[in-house]
Design an enzyme around this catalytic site. Structure first.
Site, PDB file in Angstrom:
ATOM      1  N   GLN A 200       0.827  -1.192   0.000  1.00 40.47           N
ATOM      2  CA  GLN A 200       0.000   0.000   0.000  1.00 40.47           C
ATOM      3  C   GLN A 200       0.869   1.253   0.000  1.00 40.47           C
ATOM      4  OE1 GLN A 200      -3.357  -0.237   2.729  1.00 40.47           O
ATOM      5  NE2 GLN A 200      -3.158  -2.468   2.830  1.00 40.47           N
ATOM      6  N   LYS A 216       1.996   7.549   6.435  1.00 37.13           N
ATOM      7  CA  LYS A 216       0.900   6.672   6.032  1.00 37.13           C
ATOM      8  C   LYS A 216      -0.391   7.484   6.097  1.00 37.13           C
ATOM      9  CE  LYS A 216       2.702   2.102   7.262  1.00 37.13           C
ATOM     10  NZ  LYS A 216       2.445   0.824   7.979  1.00 37.13           N
ATOM     11  N   GLU A 237      -4.397  -0.801   5.600  1.00 36.12           N
ATOM     12  CA  GLU A 237      -3.571  -0.356   6.721  1.00 36.12           C
ATOM     13  C   GLU A 237      -4.167   0.918   7.309  1.00 36.12           C
ATOM     14  OE1 GLU A 237       0.555  -0.079   5.980  1.00 36.12           O
ATOM     15  OE2 GLU A 237       0.716  -2.044   5.051  1.00 36.12           O
ATOM     16  N   ILE A 320       9.075   8.133  12.718  1.00 40.58           N
ATOM     17  CA  ILE A 320      10.451   8.614  12.686  1.00 40.58           C
ATOM     18  C   ILE A 320      11.365   7.546  12.094  1.00 40.58           C
ATOM     19  CG2 ILE A 320      12.393   9.335  14.130  1.00 40.58           C
ATOM     20  CD1 ILE A 320      10.378  10.560  16.041  1.00 40.58           C
ATOM     21  N   PHE A 321      12.226   7.963  11.174  1.00 41.23           N
ATOM     22  CA  PHE A 321      13.159   7.018  10.559  1.00 41.23           C
ATOM     23  C   PHE A 321      14.207   6.551  11.568  1.00 41.23           C
ATOM     24  CE2 PHE A 321      13.501   6.920   5.681  1.00 41.23           C
ATOM     25  CZ  PHE A 321      12.143   6.722   5.570  1.00 41.23           C
ATOM     26  N   LEU A 322      14.561   5.279  11.470  1.00 43.19           N
ATOM     27  CA  LEU A 322      15.680   4.730  12.236  1.00 43.19           C
ATOM     28  C   LEU A 322      16.998   5.094  11.531  1.00 43.19           C
ATOM     29  CD1 LEU A 322      14.216   1.202  13.055  1.00 43.19           C
ATOM     30  CD2 LEU A 322      14.452   3.145  14.623  1.00 43.19           C
ATOM     31  N   ASP A 388      -0.833  -9.667  11.342  1.00 41.41           N
ATOM     32  CA  ASP A 388       0.087  -9.513  10.212  1.00 41.41           C
ATOM     33  C   ASP A 388       1.539  -9.396  10.684  1.00 41.41           C
ATOM     34  OD1 ASP A 388       0.752  -9.173   7.504  1.00 41.41           O
ATOM     35  OD2 ASP A 388       0.745  -6.999   7.703  1.00 41.41           O
ATOM     36  N   GLU A 393      12.896  -7.365  12.781  1.00 39.90           N
ATOM     37  CA  GLU A 393      14.275  -6.962  12.539  1.00 39.90           C
ATOM     38  C   GLU A 393      15.015  -6.729  13.850  1.00 39.90           C
ATOM     39  OE1 GLU A 393      14.608  -3.644   9.908  1.00 39.90           O
ATOM     40  OE2 GLU A 393      13.059  -4.377   8.531  1.00 39.90           O
ATOM     41  N   ASP A 408       5.586  -1.948  11.795  1.00 37.27           N
ATOM     42  CA  ASP A 408       4.498  -2.237  10.867  1.00 37.27           C
ATOM     43  C   ASP A 408       3.255  -2.774  11.589  1.00 37.27           C
ATOM     44  OD1 ASP A 408       3.181  -2.347   8.509  1.00 37.27           O
ATOM     45  OD2 ASP A 408       4.214  -4.089   7.707  1.00 37.27           O
TER      46      ASP A 408
END
Length: 506
Positions: A200, A216, A237, A320-322, A388, A393, A408
């Protein structure tokens, strides 16, 4: 015809009519119990249909617990604005003459205090005190392993990234995350690109200070539930599920979910003005004069599934990006209790009650903390109703002692009136739970603040509050009780409760 013959025919006709009237009157009296009379053949046909179309229970834990919620789920999907009454709430009856009767109050049962589980938790704490004095837990950060110190002009993004540790993404008392979320909710956007992969639409947002977040967009209202005939892998989502998952993860003490905040964006000024290439070509004006776009992805990226503003304002979640994978590479693991993602085929754990014994023999679940981390993930997913969970990780530089990242969660919080007990399969198949996790669950169950109340308070600070539909908050308390019941069953059948409730210094 002679007059005599006419008289005879008239008399006979009158007798026949009288007989018919008498027969109907008798049958009416026999069936005058305020219910409509149904012919016998019709009852046979109805019974046949009911017997062959009714779903049957196989007697398993999943079936028995899910059966109670099935009628409520059907009613709620038919009328989302009027959810079914829960345990202890008023029930409505139907009278013979006046239709709907006044509400009949049912006695409320006080919640189970779970004193037996509290005693085991206290026992674990007592036995671990001496060991804790002798052993100090090592919890390095990315900054320490990379040999990097914060500069005087370090941004909030740098502070967050270098502060990520082996056990958690941020500390319980670290103010950096809250400050960063406030900044993301208001900072000007300078560039957007569509994220590759996935089923998506997601956009990578770049801010004026160089930071990045994953956007999103909102697709439908809070009250929209997962459609009855949708599989878990075809559901939409939900942006608000991502926001709620971050708050729930933090409240439970995991702190392994990426920080996420809600924000309203102007599609015209903040997205359309910055879009380029193929993404730009997907913007259009809908028949209702709303600005829409759909991007390009594997599913739900077409005009029929477009994302539209009102007329150009759009709500969404910003994750927030890792740190980049060049500086802090991550390893992707297949979740051992992954579902089959097939319309007919089941996964091995769904048909093998001894599946956990196989998992315990495989690296990395045969030693260290990883199996307990899977239990934590299962608890989090069950509270959200998230089916889901296929991969997870970890940061490579922390080795096998790295806590898994909780990523997610867009398909959570979709069925407030249904509790998918199979999500708890890791817990009830392994009969294992981390001591600190159980202590948090008990604390939210016995008070002073229930899990729903604490969640409502935590979500109230988000810019797009209310984040969750109220029935989802109610479901949290109900599902927490189910988790405690499952753990109690494991403790009762175990030879030693300390084999079920484990303290591993995390």
């Amino acid at each position: 015809m002679k007059l005599k013959e006419r008289v005879v025919i008239a008399v006979m006709t009158g007798l026949v009519l009288l007989t018919v009237v008498l027969v109907l009157d008798v049958e009416t009296r026999l069936t005058s119990d305020d219910r409509p009379h149904t012919p016998a053949h019709a009852r046979v046909q109805y019974a046949f249909r009911q017997r062959h179309l009714q779903k049957t229970s196989n007697g398993s834990r999943e079936a028995s617990l899910a059966a109670a919620a099935s009628a409520q789920l059907n009613a709620a999907n038919d009328d989302p604005a009027h959810p079914p009454a829960g345990a202890g709430e008023a029930l409505l009856g139907v009278g013979a003459t006046s239709g709907r009767e006044a509400p009949k109050s049912t006695p409320t049962v006080p919640p189970d205090p779970y004193d037996d589980l509290i005693k085991v938790v206290m026992k674990v704490e007592t036995l671990s005190k001496k060991t804790r004095r002798r052993r100090k837990h090592w919890n390095p950060t990315l900054g320490e392993l990379l040999g990097l110190d914060l500069r005087e002009n370090a941004t909030l993004w740098d502070t967050f990234h270098l502060g990520i540790s082996r056990d958690e993404l941020y500390g319980s008392e670290d103010p950096t995350v809250n400050r960063l979320l406030q900044q993301v909710a208001t900072m000007p956007i300078t560039h957007i690109t569509q994220k590759e992969g996935g089923t998506q639409l997601k956009l990578i947002i770049e801010f004026i200070d160089g930071g990045h977040a994953l956007f999103k967009p909102m697709r439908f209202p809070r009250e929209q539930q997962t459609l009855k005939n949708h599989f878990y892998f075809t559901d939409f989502e939900r942006h608000n599920a991502e926001i709620a998952a971050f708050h729930l993860d933090r409240m439970l003490g995991f702190r392994r979910a990426v920080p996420i905040v809600g924000r309203n964006v102007n599609i015209t000024q903040e997205l359309y003005a910055l879009a380029q290439g193929d993404l730009l070509k997907t913007f259009f004006i809908s028949p209702d004069n709303n600005l829409c776009f759909h991007g390009k992805c594997s599913y739900y990226c077409d005009t029929a599934h477009a994302i539209c503003g009102n007329p150009d304002m759009l709500e969404g979640s910003f994750a927030i990006f890792l740190p980049g994978k060049e500086a802090a590479p991550r390893k992707v693991w297949r979740h051992p209790w992954r579902r089959s993602y097939h319309k007919r085929r089941k996964a091995q754990w769904e048909v093998d009650d001894d599946y956990c014994d196989l998992v315990k023999e495989v690296h990395p679940y045969n030693e260290g903390r990883r199996l307990l981390d899977i239990m934590d993930m299962s608890v989090l997913d069950f509270l959200m109703g998230n089916m889901d969970r296929h991969h997870y990780e970890t940061f490579k530089m922390f080795g096998n002692n790295s806590a898994p990242l909780h990523l997610d969660h867009g398909r959570g919080f979709g069925k407030p009136f249904h509790d998918e007990v199979s999500i708890l399969a890791p817990v009830y198949q392994c009969c294992l739970i981390r001591h600190s996790t159980l202590a948090s669950l008990l604390r939210y169950h016995t008070g002073p603040h229930r899990l729903s109340e604490a969640m409502r308070s935590s979500l109230s600070v988000d810019p797009v509050n209310p984040v969750l539909w109220e029935p989802h908050l109610t479901a949290l308390d109900r599902r927490l009780n189910i988790i405690l019941q499952v753990i109690r069953e494991c403790v009762e059948k175990a030879q030693d409760p300390l084999h079920v409730i484990v303290n591993d210094f995390h």
